[in-house]
Design a protein around this motif. Sequence first.
Motif, mmCIF file in Angstrom:
data_model
loop_
_atom_site.group_PDB
_atom_site.id
_atom_site.type_symbol
_atom_site.label_atom_id
_atom_site.label_comp_id
_atom_site.label_asym_id
_atom_site.label_seq_id
_atom_site.Cartn_x
_atom_site.Cartn_y
_atom_site.Cartn_z
ATOM 1 N N LEU A 99 0.812 -1.216 0.000
ATOM 2 C CA LEU A 99 0.000 0.000 0.000
ATOM 3 C C LEU A 99 0.843 1.262 0.000
ATOM 4 O O LEU A 99 0.375 2.311 -0.439
ATOM 5 N N GLU A 100 2.076 1.174 0.485
ATOM 6 C CA GLU A 100 2.953 2.341 0.449
ATOM 7 C C GLU A 100 3.306 2.726 -0.978
ATOM 8 O O GLU A 100 3.700 3.854 -1.236
ATOM 9 N N LYS A 101 3.136 1.809 -1.909
ATOM 10 C CA LYS A 101 3.414 2.082 -3.321
ATOM 11 C C LYS A 101 2.186 2.632 -4.056
ATOM 12 O O LYS A 101 2.259 2.935 -5.232
ATOM 13 N N SER A 102 1.074 2.746 -3.345
ATOM 14 C CA SER A 102 -0.164 3.203 -3.980
ATOM 15 C C SER A 102 -0.128 4.704 -4.235
ATOM 16 O O SER A 102 0.689 5.430 -3.683
ATOM 17 N N ASN A 103 -1.063 5.137 -5.054
ATOM 18 C CA ASN A 103 -1.157 6.549 -5.410
ATOM 19 C C ASN A 103 -2.184 7.202 -4.495
ATOM 20 O O ASN A 103 -3.311 7.467 -4.887
ATOM 21 N N SER A 104 -1.776 7.447 -3.254
ATOM 22 C CA SER A 104 -2.690 8.018 -2.263
ATOM 23 C C SER A 104 -1.894 8.827 -1.246
ATOM 24 O O SER A 104 -0.747 8.513 -0.946
ATOM 25 N N ASN A 105 -2.534 9.854 -0.734
ATOM 26 C CA ASN A 105 -1.894 10.622 0.333
ATOM 27 C C ASN A 105 -1.876 9.836 1.640
ATOM 28 O O ASN A 105 -1.075 10.108 2.519
ATOM 29 N N GLY A 106 -2.752 8.873 1.773
ATOM 30 C CA GLY A 106 -2.842 8.061 2.971
ATOM 31 C C GLY A 106 -1.657 7.148 3.177
ATOM 32 O O GLY A 106 -1.442 6.629 4.273
ATOM 33 N N ARG A 107 -0.886 6.938 2.139
ATOM 34 C CA ARG A 107 0.275 6.049 2.276
ATOM 35 C C ARG A 107 1.312 6.617 3.243
ATOM 36 O O ARG A 107 2.154 5.892 3.741
ATOM 37 N N ASP A 108 1.221 7.902 3.526
ATOM 38 C CA ASP A 108 2.143 8.516 4.489
ATOM 39 C C ASP A 108 1.909 8.002 5.905
ATOM 40 O O ASP A 108 2.791 8.100 6.755
ATOM 41 N N TYR A 109 0.727 7.453 6.172
ATOM 42 C CA TYR A 109 0.403 6.933 7.499
ATOM 43 C C TYR A 109 0.801 5.467 7.673
ATOM 44 O O TYR A 109 0.816 4.959 8.790
ATOM 45 N N LEU A 110 1.113 4.797 6.586
ATOM 46 C CA LEU A 110 1.452 3.381 6.663
ATOM 47 C C LEU A 110 2.744 3.103 7.428
ATOM 48 O O LEU A 110 2.825 2.084 8.117
ATOM 49 N N PRO A 111 3.757 3.967 7.367
ATOM 50 C CA PRO A 111 4.938 3.717 8.211
ATOM 51 C C PRO A 111 4.617 3.706 9.702
ATOM 52 O O PRO A 111 5.264 2.994 10.475
ATOM 53 N N ILE A 112 3.585 4.438 10.103
ATOM 54 C CA ILE A 112 3.153 4.406 11.508
ATOM 55 C C ILE A 112 2.636 3.012 11.847
ATOM 56 O O ILE A 112 2.992 2.442 12.883
ATOM 57 N N LEU A 113 1.813 2.465 10.960
ATOM 58 C CA LEU A 113 1.278 1.124 11.179
ATOM 59 C C LEU A 113 2.407 0.091 11.174
ATOM 60 O O LEU A 113 2.425 -0.823 12.003
ATOM 61 N N ARG A 114 3.350 0.242 10.274
ATOM 62 C CA ARG A 114 4.473 -0.701 10.237
ATOM 63 C C ARG A 114 5.323 -0.612 11.493
ATOM 64 O O ARG A 114 5.791 -1.634 11.999
ATOM 65 N N SER A 115 5.508 0.571 12.037
ATOM 66 C CA SER A 115 6.281 0.684 13.281
ATOM 67 C C SER A 115 5.518 0.051 14.442
ATOM 68 O O SER A 115 6.129 -0.575 15.319
#
Length: 131
Positions: A99-115
């Motif tokens: 999902l971090e490779k997706s075309n969305s502004n929401g992908r900026d929040y995925l590193p939080i979930l991964r941490s």
Amino acid sequence: MNYAIPSYLSDMPLYRKAMDIIYLSRSISTYLNQDLNYLTEDGKEDTNIYFTGDIIQQSTSLAPEIINAERERHSDKKFKHLESLERLTSLLFNNCKRLEKSNSNGRDYLPILRSELKKFRKLQRTWMLTL
């Protein structure tokens, strides 16, 4: 199987972290769905939208596996729940990467979930030693 939550479970750091991951993945998925819920010019949908549902389904399955492993008396059955929990964590981590490779502004929040998933894995390893 009865899913009544034992009283001590709500105090367990692993269970609380699983609940945090559920809440976070649902929030991120909702945000991503708004950006990915469109058709391209050729009429195709963004395939990354399916991964948003996957992270919700996988994160929601974490807590029941913890409950089942805690309740199980036989070590071989307990081991199956532990394997399932490890598999769910890995799948969840991989879907976050996708999902971090997706075309969305929401992908900026995925590193939080991964941490949070990394913290969950550390807690999970410690918890597994206590079973």
